[in-house]
Each structure stands twice: as C-alpha cells, then as structure tokens.
Design an enzyme around this catalytic site. Structure first.
Site, short mmCIF file in Angstrom:
data_model
loop_
_atom_site.label_atom_id
_atom_site.label_comp_id
_atom_site.label_asym_id
_atom_site.label_seq_id
_atom_site.Cartn_x
_atom_site.Cartn_y
_atom_site.Cartn_z
N GLY A 101 -73.96 -2.99 41.07
CA GLY A 101 -74.64 -2.37 40.01
C GLY A 101 -76.45 -2.47 40.20
O GLY A 101 -76.76 -1.67 40.40
N PHE A 102 -76.50 -3.68 40.52
CA PHE A 102 -78.13 -4.24 40.48
C PHE A 102 -78.52 -5.08 41.45
O PHE A 102 -77.88 -6.27 41.97
CB PHE A 102 -78.61 -4.20 39.25
CG PHE A 102 -78.56 -3.34 37.66
CD1 PHE A 102 -79.16 -2.50 36.91
CD2 PHE A 102 -77.29 -3.84 36.81
CE1 PHE A 102 -79.58 -1.88 36.10
CE2 PHE A 102 -76.92 -2.57 35.93
CZ PHE A 102 -78.20 -2.24 35.50
N GLY A 103 -79.81 -4.84 41.75
CA GLY A 103 -80.24 -5.33 43.18
C GLY A 103 -80.78 -7.05 42.50
O GLY A 103 -80.95 -6.90 41.01
N MET B 211 -69.96 2.27 45.32
CA MET B 211 -69.53 2.43 43.42
C MET B 211 -69.70 3.17 43.01
O MET B 211 -70.09 3.32 42.11
CB MET B 211 -70.94 1.28 43.50
CG MET B 211 -70.98 -0.31 44.47
SD MET B 211 -72.05 -0.96 44.29
CE MET B 211 -73.50 -0.84 45.42
N ASP C 91 -72.03 -8.97 49.72
CA ASP C 91 -73.06 -8.09 49.09
C ASP C 91 -73.21 -8.44 47.99
O ASP C 91 -72.93 -8.97 47.01
CB ASP C 91 -72.23 -6.98 49.06
CG ASP C 91 -74.18 -6.41 48.99
OD1 ASP C 91 -74.85 -6.07 48.19
OD2 ASP C 91 -73.69 -4.59 48.35
N GLY C 92 -74.76 -9.28 47.68
CA GLY C 92 -75.52 -9.83 46.36
C GLY C 92 -75.97 -11.36 46.47
O GLY C 92 -74.87 -12.25 46.38
N GLY C 93 -77.01 -11.08 46.01
CA GLY C 93 -77.68 -12.73 45.50
C GLY C 93 -77.91 -13.25 47.31
O GLY C 93 -78.24 -14.16 47.46
N GLY D 226 -81.18 -6.91 50.19
CA GLY D 226 -82.72 -5.94 49.77
C GLY D 226 -82.98 -6.30 49.59
O GLY D 226 -84.12 -6.36 50.71
N SER D 227 -83.19 -7.29 48.51
CA SER D 227 -84.83 -7.58 47.63
C SER D 227 -85.48 -8.88 49.42
O SER D 227 -86.72 -8.68 49.05
CB SER D 227 -84.73 -8.19 46.90
OG SER D 227 -83.42 -9.11 46.66
N MET E 141 -74.42 4.68 43.93
CA MET E 141 -74.02 3.87 42.21
C MET E 141 -73.95 5.69 41.43
O MET E 141 -74.74 6.11 41.65
CB MET E 141 -74.80 2.93 41.66
CG MET E 141 -74.83 1.86 42.78
SD MET E 141 -76.01 0.87 41.73
CE MET E 141 -76.46 -0.50 43.71
N HIS F 163 -77.95 -0.31 55.53
CA HIS F 163 -76.61 -0.42 54.49
C HIS F 163 -76.95 0.43 53.09
O HIS F 163 -78.30 0.36 52.52
CB HIS F 163 -76.54 -1.80 53.52
CG HIS F 163 -75.15 -1.83 52.56
ND1 HIS F 163 -73.42 -2.50 53.44
CD2 HIS F 163 -75.39 -2.01 51.91
CE1 HIS F 163 -73.19 -1.97 52.04
NE2 HIS F 163 -74.14 -1.80 51.14
N MET G 192 -68.25 -8.82 47.31
CA MET G 192 -69.49 -8.74 46.12
C MET G 192 -69.29 -10.07 45.84
O MET G 192 -68.93 -10.45 45.62
CB MET G 192 -69.17 -8.20 44.77
CG MET G 192 -68.92 -6.47 45.26
SD MET G 192 -70.72 -6.02 46.46
CE MET G 192 -71.42 -6.36 45.53
N SER H 64 -80.05 -3.41 53.06
CA SER H 64 -80.22 -2.30 51.64
C SER H 64 -81.36 -1.71 51.21
O SER H 64 -81.93 -2.29 50.83
CB SER H 64 -79.12 -3.46 50.79
OG SER H 64 -79.41 -1.86 49.60
N ASP I 147 -76.34 1.62 49.35
CA ASP I 147 -75.48 1.65 47.71
C ASP I 147 -75.08 2.98 47.54
O ASP I 147 -76.88 3.43 46.87
CB ASP I 147 -76.13 0.76 47.08
CG ASP I 147 -75.75 -1.00 47.85
OD1 ASP I 147 -75.03 -1.06 48.52
OD2 ASP I 147 -77.54 -1.58 48.16
N HIS J 62 -72.08 2.01 51.25
CA HIS J 62 -71.04 1.31 50.14
C HIS J 62 -71.05 1.98 49.18
O HIS J 62 -72.71 2.56 48.25
CB HIS J 62 -71.97 0.35 49.63
CG HIS J 62 -70.96 -0.74 48.47
ND1 HIS J 62 -71.41 -1.87 48.45
CD2 HIS J 62 -69.90 0.01 48.24
CE1 HIS J 62 -71.12 -2.00 47.21
NE2 HIS J 62 -69.64 -2.31 46.74
#
Length: 223
Positions: free
Chosen positions: A144-146, A70, A178-180, A200-201, A36, A32, A139, A7, A34, A68
């Site tokens: 909303g946030f990485g 959002m 997606d997420g964490g 992402g991170s 928003m 990917h 999700m 991402s 994102d 994606h």
C-alpha cells in the site's frame, strides 16, 4: 546475482520518463509498476495509461514492464494492462477466488503470470498453482505504501518457498521480493533465495543519482 526491478511508485512523476531512462541506461532489465485501487490497499496509484506511456521507453532498451496489481477483481482489468504493454502481470492470491482461472487468463492474453502473497498469507495458499506461474512475489511489507520497514520474518518464508519450488522441479520460477528493500536488506534476501528485488525509494530518491543508487545496491548484493 539478484536482478533489481525499480518501482516507479517512488519516482518523480514530473520527470518519470527521464528517471526510467536513467535506470535502463544502467542495465536494468525490468521496470515495476505498482497499481493500487484504494480498496484492497489503502492507497491509489496509477493505471494502464502509465504503462502505455512507458512501453516505448522500456521496449527501446530491450527491457520489460511488469505490473503488480494490488487491486480487487484484477481479472476485470487484465486485458487493459496487457494491451497497454505489460509483459508480466502479478495478481494477489488474496483478491482471486478463482486464482487458477485468473492466471490462465493472463497467459491467454499473451503475458507472463505472477502470483503475490501478503506477509500474513501462508505458502499453502499458492501451492496448487505453482506449475501455472512464471514468478512468485513475496511481499516483505504490508502493501500500500512505499518506504516501509522490511519484515525480517519473511526471510524464512522466502527460504521455504524456494525449497517448495525446487522440490517440484520449478527452478525456472524466480522469487521476487517487494518492500523495504535497500542496501541494508538486499544481501539477506539474496541469501534466502530471492532472484528479483523490487526497489523503489532505494533507486529513486534525492540522496543520490539513479546510477549511484543502483551501483550501491549492486555492491550490497555482492556484485
């Protein structure tokens, strides 16, 4: 083996093309994006221009751009993103009162169609459109946030979704998460039935190179 979709939300935008190229050079087959709007989610990110700028870089590597959305009223912006180069567009069930129509619109514009569920959204909300999608995105954090912590209860949701898809002979439809997602959570989502992981991170950070991070993710996933 799970596919990693880096991402760009976590990338350094001062050298975005370079970082994406590094990921592609490691064999990544999808990037990917994102998007928003500050309304559906409490953040503002990027628009079609970023997709357009990345398209030549990604296409040269034989990879794909997935977007994606959002955002509220995603149907208003589908043509812009697809014309800019998005090959797969994912919309949230929570933002689409006419979800079937929106998914049809994505396909009519020449892209693949994906549907996304927030953590609190039950699977029953997408049950009627599973035959009309090319991907389901679960999700595993609130969007909303990485950098958020993985919600472990989503593993049961992934398992239930995989069973639901298989029961309808929809083995062709992959589950994306997606997420964490990082080296500590990747194996669990693989075992639950995810085929694609948005990271992402865990890919773009100051702790290691893109290649080193992708190698570590590959080992964590079991290959």
């Amino acid at each position: 083996m799970i596919e990693i979709a880096p991402s760009i939300l976590s990338a350094d935008f001062a050298c975005l093309g370079q970082q994406v190229s590094e990921a592609l050079a490691c064999g990544v087959k999808r990037i990917h994006v994102d998007v928003m709007d500050g309304h559906f989610v409490p953040n503002i990110s990027m628009g079609p221009h970023v997709v357009k700028c990345l398209k030549p870089v990604v296409a040269t590597a034989g990879a794909m751009l997935e977007t994606h959305l959002m955002i509220e009223q995603p149907e208003r912006y589908l043509a812009e993103f697809i014309n800019a180069g998005a090959e797969l567009v994912t919309v949230h069930v929570e933002t689409c009162p006419h979800l079937h129509r929106t998914l049809q619109q994505i396909r009519e514009l020449g892209a693949k169609a994906g549907v996304t569920l927030n953590p609190a959204t039950p699977l029953v909300d997408i049950e009627a459109v599973l035959e009309n999608v090319d991907l389901v995105l679960v999700m595993t954090v609130n969007p909303g946030f990485g950098g958020q912590k993985f919600i472990t209860s989503m593993l049961d949701k992934i398992r239930a979704l995989r069973a639901m898809l298989d029961a309808r002979a929809l083995q062709r439809v992959p589950i994306e998460v997606d997420g964490g997602i990082h080296t500590g959570t990747l194996a669990a989502v693989v075992q639950a039935g995810a085929a694609i992981a948005v990271v992402g991170s865990g890919v773009f950070n100051s702790r290691g190179s893109v290649k080193a991070n992708l190698d570590a993710l590959g080992k964590a996933a079991g290959g």
